[in-house]
Design an enzyme around this catalytic site. Structure first.
Site, PDB file in Angstrom:
ATOM      1  N   LYS A 196       0.840  -1.213   0.000  1.00 60.02           N
ATOM      2  CA  LYS A 196       0.000   0.000   0.000  1.00 60.02           C
ATOM      3  C   LYS A 196       0.871   1.258   0.000  1.00 60.02           C
ATOM      4  O   LYS A 196       0.595   2.227  -0.712  1.00 60.02           O
ATOM      5  CB  LYS A 196      -0.928  -0.029   1.226  1.00 60.02           C
ATOM      6  CG  LYS A 196      -1.775   1.199   1.406  1.00 60.02           C
ATOM      7  CD  LYS A 196      -2.771   1.415   0.282  1.00 60.02           C
ATOM      8  CE  LYS A 196      -3.504   2.727   0.428  1.00 60.02           C
ATOM      9  NZ  LYS A 196      -4.270   3.070  -0.768  1.00 60.02           N
ATOM     10  N   LYS A 253      -0.363  11.716   5.446  1.00 62.95           N
ATOM     11  CA  LYS A 253      -0.094  10.633   6.415  1.00 62.95           C
ATOM     12  C   LYS A 253       0.652   9.475   5.731  1.00 62.95           C
ATOM     13  O   LYS A 253       1.674   9.000   6.223  1.00 62.95           O
ATOM     14  CB  LYS A 253      -1.436  10.134   6.986  1.00 62.95           C
ATOM     15  CG  LYS A 253      -1.405   8.734   7.595  1.00 62.95           C
ATOM     16  CD  LYS A 253      -2.805   8.251   7.974  1.00 62.95           C
ATOM     17  CE  LYS A 253      -3.713   7.839   6.847  1.00 62.95           C
ATOM     18  NZ  LYS A 253      -3.651   6.493   6.351  1.00 62.95           N
TER      19      LYS A 253
HETATM   20  P1  NAP Z   1     -12.420   9.003   6.847  1.00 64.91           P
HETATM   21  O1  NAP Z   1     -13.574   9.296   5.973  1.00 64.91           O
HETATM   22  O2  NAP Z   1     -11.641  10.132   7.442  1.00 64.91           O
HETATM   23  O3  NAP Z   1     -12.940   8.037   8.036  1.00 64.91           O
HETATM   24  C1  NAP Z   1     -12.131   7.732   9.123  1.00 64.91           C
HETATM   25  C2  NAP Z   1     -12.844   6.788  10.076  1.00 64.91           C
HETATM   26  O4  NAP Z   1     -12.008   6.579  11.230  1.00 64.91           O
HETATM   27  C3  NAP Z   1     -14.179   7.327  10.603  1.00 64.91           C
HETATM   28  O5  NAP Z   1     -15.072   6.261  10.757  1.00 64.91           O
HETATM   29  C4  NAP Z   1     -13.773   7.914  11.959  1.00 64.91           C
HETATM   30  O6  NAP Z   1     -14.842   7.990  12.876  1.00 64.91           O
HETATM   31  C5  NAP Z   1     -12.783   6.882  12.418  1.00 64.91           C
HETATM   32  N1  NAP Z   1     -11.890   7.366  13.466  1.00 64.91           N
HETATM   33  C6  NAP Z   1     -10.955   8.343  13.390  1.00 64.91           C
HETATM   34  N2  NAP Z   1     -10.316   8.503  14.561  1.00 64.91           N
HETATM   35  C7  NAP Z   1     -10.892   7.622  15.428  1.00 64.91           C
HETATM   36  C8  NAP Z   1     -10.670   7.288  16.784  1.00 64.91           C
HETATM   37  N3  NAP Z   1      -9.715   7.911  17.515  1.00 64.91           N
HETATM   38  N4  NAP Z   1     -11.430   6.313  17.344  1.00 64.91           N
HETATM   39  C9  NAP Z   1     -12.384   5.684  16.633  1.00 64.91           C
HETATM   40  N5  NAP Z   1     -12.630   5.930  15.330  1.00 64.91           N
HETATM   41  C10 NAP Z   1     -11.895   6.891  14.730  1.00 64.91           C
HETATM   42  O7  NAP Z   1     -11.335   8.088   6.135  1.00 64.91           O
HETATM   43  P2  NAP Z   1     -11.459   7.189   4.806  1.00 64.91           P
HETATM   44  O8  NAP Z   1     -11.227   8.043   3.621  1.00 64.91           O
HETATM   45  O9  NAP Z   1     -12.661   6.335   4.888  1.00 64.91           O
HETATM   46  O10 NAP Z   1     -10.127   6.303   4.970  1.00 64.91           O
HETATM   47  C11 NAP Z   1     -10.015   5.250   5.906  1.00 64.91           C
HETATM   48  C12 NAP Z   1      -8.656   4.588   5.705  1.00 64.91           C
HETATM   49  O11 NAP Z   1      -8.568   4.101   4.361  1.00 64.91           O
HETATM   50  C13 NAP Z   1      -7.459   5.526   5.889  1.00 64.91           C
HETATM   51  O12 NAP Z   1      -6.393   4.801   6.447  1.00 64.91           O
HETATM   52  C14 NAP Z   1      -7.131   5.951   4.469  1.00 64.91           C
HETATM   53  O13 NAP Z   1      -5.774   6.334   4.317  1.00 64.91           O
HETATM   54  C15 NAP Z   1      -7.460   4.695   3.701  1.00 64.91           C
HETATM   55  N6  NAP Z   1      -7.845   4.868   2.293  1.00 64.91           N
HETATM   56  C16 NAP Z   1      -8.674   5.892   1.924  1.00 64.91           C
HETATM   57  C17 NAP Z   1      -9.013   6.023   0.579  1.00 64.91           C
HETATM   58  C18 NAP Z   1      -9.905   7.148   0.100  1.00 64.91           C
HETATM   59  O14 NAP Z   1      -9.944   7.377  -1.111  1.00 64.91           O
HETATM   60  N7  NAP Z   1     -10.633   7.849   0.951  1.00 64.91           N
HETATM   61  C19 NAP Z   1      -8.522   5.131  -0.372  1.00 64.91           C
HETATM   62  C20 NAP Z   1      -7.716   4.066   0.050  1.00 64.91           C
HETATM   63  C21 NAP Z   1      -7.377   3.951   1.391  1.00 64.91           C
HETATM   64  P3  NAP Z   1     -15.791   9.328  12.909  1.00 64.91           P
HETATM   65  O15 NAP Z   1     -16.820   9.124  11.847  1.00 64.91           O
HETATM   66  O16 NAP Z   1     -16.326   9.336  14.275  1.00 64.91           O
HETATM   67  O17 NAP Z   1     -14.887  10.506  12.630  1.00 64.91           O
END
Ligand code: NAP
Length: 290
Positions: free
Chosen positions: A171, A239
């Site tokens: 990744k 990050k």
């Molecule tokens: P996101 O929309 O920012 O969602 C983050 C999630 O983590 C939310 O459910 C959030 O809860 C939770 N969270 C954050 N801090 C927390 C804590 N201290 N305790 C409990 N829950 C917590 O992120 P995302 O885009 O879905 O990405 C998720 C992961 O996949 C990341 O590692 C990212 O790098 C990876 N990723 C993302 C993409 C993309 O295109 N977005 C693509 C590939 C991989 P709340 O709802 O309460 O804030």
């Protein structure tokens, strides 16, 4: 069919968990902000108030969270899932983290006997909605095979990358290229504009030749409208490039392009654009001249 639990209903987690439901798995979900579970319960999932309850209800537990701090919180924090882990269960971390963090986590989980797999994804919001993610799996090969049905509910392909930590390594490698390509596209547009070219002309040329690719196409409207509604938030790219940088320091890899790109994504975050799409790195260049 396996009972699945999903923790983390963000940009990626919501469509991924909806696809698990669509394939007929029984699903329990948890999200720190409980309101985000509504769409899932309407689609047939059970929402619970703690990560521990997810693990008690499920045979396969998936985490899709921001990063290490959030993962530690849901596993080891108050009402975390750690005490419910057994050798009869799988824990799959699909969040993007460093290989070192993944290996340290695997060691901490070892006493529970849980089958731990790191399975981050290549692909963003749209492939997540379409069930077209590419899943990069690390762990024991037979254990990855054991959950292939669940993984393929979210993705078009599972690529086995090696022992635990290698999914995270893959990744970081693919996101190194992603960050550098995005910074390059932003720089091309900024450079051309300074020389009097329109964005439309540059994009037409970009899409007409060998450099045409899905990534650049997905960003077309964001650049034309300068509206960087997030598909992949800039803070996540920042990050991931920090993890790439740390990993390169550990392995001795030489990464000049990614190191430069990291500086620009960091400046974007410092300017308050972390929640915008990572294409907003373009704004960093524009700001430098204003
Ligand atoms: P996101 O929309 O920012 O969602 C983050 C999630 O983590 C939310 O459910 C959030 O809860 C939770 N969270 C954050 N801090 C927390 C804590 N201290 N305790 C409990 N829950 C917590 O992120 P995302 O885009 O879905 O990405 C998720 C992961 O996949 C990341 O590692 C990212 O790098 C990876 N990723 C993302 C993409 C993309 O295109 N977005 C693509 C590939 C991989 P709340 O709802 O309460 O804030």
């Amino acid at each position: 069919m396996k009972k699945v639990g999903f923790i983390g209903l963000g940009i990626m987690g919501i469509p991924m968990s909806l696809n698990i439901l669509k394939k007929g798995f029984e699903l329990t979900v948890y999200n720190r902000t409980f309101a985000k579970t509504i769409g899932l319960t309407q689609a047939g999932a059970k929402a619970v108030k703690t990560p521990l309850e997810v693990a008690q209800e499920s045979e396969v537990i998936i985490t899709m969270l921001t990063g290490p701090e959030a993962i530690d919180q849901v596993i080891f924090g108050k009402e975390g899932l750690f005490s419910a882990l057994t050798d009869q269960k799988y824990l799959i971390n699909m969040s993007s983290v460093s290989p070192t963090y993944t290996k340290e986590l695997a060691q901490k989980l070892e006493p529970t006997g849980v089958k731990f797999i790191d399975a981050p994804v290549s692909g963003s919001k749209k492939p997540a909605e379409d069930g077209q993610l590419v899943i990069l799996a690390g762990g024991k090969e037979e254990e990855v095979k054991g959950v292939e049905d669940v993984l393929l509910a979210m993705g078009k392909k599972v690529v086995y990358c090696g022992p635990v930590g290698q999914g995270s390594m893959m990744k970081m490698a693919i996101n190194l290229l992603l960050g550098v390509m995005m910074a390059g596209m932003a720089e091309m547009i900024h450079f051309g504009q300074k020389g009097g070219l329109s964005k439309e002309t540059m994009l037409e040329v970009l899409y007409s030749g060998a450099l045409n690719c899905l990534l650049f196409q997905l960003k077309k409207d964001l650049f034309l409208e300068e509206n960087f509604t997030p598909q992949f938030p800039l803070k996540h790219m920042s990050k991931d490039l920090r993890f790439v940088f740390q990993t390169a320091q550990e392995t001795g890899a030489v990464i000049p392009e990614a190191t430069t790109a990291l500086q620009f994504f960091r400046i974007g975050e410092e300017n308050g654009w972390g929640d915008e799409d990572f294409a907003a790195v373009y704004k960093v260049l524009q700001k430098m001249i204003s």
